[in-house]
Scaffold this active site. Structure first.
Site, short mmCIF file in Angstrom:
data_model
loop_
_atom_site.label_atom_id
_atom_site.label_comp_id
_atom_site.label_asym_id
_atom_site.label_seq_id
_atom_site.Cartn_x
_atom_site.Cartn_y
_atom_site.Cartn_z
N HIS A 98 -82.68 -42.12 19.53
CA HIS A 98 -84.10 -42.28 19.85
C HIS A 98 -84.85 -40.95 19.82
CE1 HIS A 98 -83.76 -46.55 21.13
NE2 HIS A 98 -82.51 -46.18 21.33
N GLU A 128 -66.58 -21.33 26.32
CA GLU A 128 -65.87 -20.33 27.12
C GLU A 128 -64.68 -19.72 26.37
OE1 GLU A 128 -65.56 -20.67 31.48
OE2 GLU A 128 -66.07 -22.77 31.18
N LYS A 181 -72.19 -13.29 38.62
CA LYS A 181 -71.82 -13.47 40.02
C LYS A 181 -71.99 -12.16 40.79
CE LYS A 181 -68.56 -17.29 39.35
NZ LYS A 181 -67.13 -17.72 39.42
#
Length: 327
Positions: free
Chosen positions: A230, A214, A321
């Site tokens: 792994h 950000e 938004k």
């Protein structure tokens, strides 16, 4: 953002005052599980808080970053609803689901719809100061989670003294933190960043990733030991100098995880020369974690300057938004 980061320890002190003054009522039912629901800076505050007091918590605690709550949530679940703005749509939807199953609800916000709903329903509510950049308010989020854990009998109040000690410690280290952050930002400049830590402090690693995303407008990823050993470690066969690796270390690492990180570092160095090992200072895990958080905040600010970007603007999130609001 530089001005906001400078306020870091003052915010910790203020957060303690807010928590101490909060008027909270006792629950009428026993709590068997906890779900902290929130996104972005509000969500990561719950993750960090949960990990910092993991040695005291004896019931399941889950951090939820979605619209939906787990189906196990019921009247014996404490749902901590965390939204700095009070208007985060995913969080408000999760709140509706918590209400539908008569969960115990407590809210952390600076206002908005969440504060209105909390007051209408007499939910426990902690009000935060307003600010134009929610991600700069992480200190408030973490500390209020502690106070809610304490209120519901999940932890003791030892965190208060530890936070106070953390403030004194960080104030004494601020110049060295800034120097190290600037060196780290120079090493990350024009690179794709990769952050590794032990799983026990994954919240701190996520916070660093989010801040670089950000504030610095840069892409990268994080992973944790032992899980990355792994799978992702094999991927370093395709590593290249364009990657810069940050290793977040603490003195609280599990003995085998410490060895894994040490060996992983040597393997990664064969594929990129850009490996930055950041050793936390401080006595307690809270001090060491907040050391890394403050260091990471400064790294993101300096890297934003090197990238010549506005470290405050999040226009792409505002656009998202706005588009969602049309639907």
């Amino acid at each position: 953002m530089r001005r906001l980061v400078k306020q870091f320890t003052n915010q910790l002190t203020d957060a303690l005052l807010i928590g101490k003054k909060a008027q909270l009522t006792l629950p009428k039912k026993s709590i068997h599980s906890i779900v902290i629901t929130g996104l972005g800076g509000s969500g990561i505050g719950g993750t960090i808080a949960k990990q910092l007091v993991a040695d005291q918590i004896k019931i399941p605690v889950l951090v939820n970053n979605d619209y939906s709550l787990p189906t196990f949530v019921n009247e014996n679940t404490l749902v901590i609803v965390s939204s700095f703005s009070g208007n985060t749509e995913e969080t408000l939807e999760a709140l509706k689901q918590a209400q539908s199953v008569n969960a115990e609800i407590a809210c952390i916000t600076s206002g908005g719809k969440l504060a209105e709903i909390a007051r209408e329903n007499n939910y426990n509510l902690i009000i935060l100061p307003k600010a134009f950049s929610p991600r700069a308010m992480l200190t408030y989020s973490v500390v209020q989670q502690f106070f809610l854990f304490k209120h519901y009998g999940i932890i003791d109040d030892s965190f208060i003294g530890k936070i106070q000690s953390t403030v004194t410690f960080l104030d004494s280290e601020v110049e060295s933190i800034k120097d190290l952050a600037h060196q780290t930002a120079l090493a990350l400049h024009s690179k794709t960043f990769v952050i590794y830590s032990e799983a026990s402090i994954e919240g701190v690693a996520i916070r660093l990733r989010q801040q670089i995303n950000e504030n610095s407008k840069s892409l990268g990823w994080h992973h944790v030991v032992p899980e990355m050993n792994h799978n992702e470690l094999v991927g370093w066969a395709g590593g290249k100098p364009e990657y810069a690796v940050i290793l977040l270390r603490t003195s609280y690492e599990f003995s085998r995880s410490k060895v894994r990180l040490d060996i992983s570092k040597e393997i990664i160095k064969k594929h990129t020369p850009n490996v930055i090992e950041l050793d936390a200072k401080g006595e307690t895990l809270i001090e060491q974690s907040f050391y890394h958080i403050l260091l990471g905040d400064w790294v993101s600010v300096y890297l934003a300057e090197l990238n010549q970007v506005d470290d405050v603007e999040v226009k792409v999130i505002d656009y998202l938004k706005g588009e969602l609001a049309k639907i």
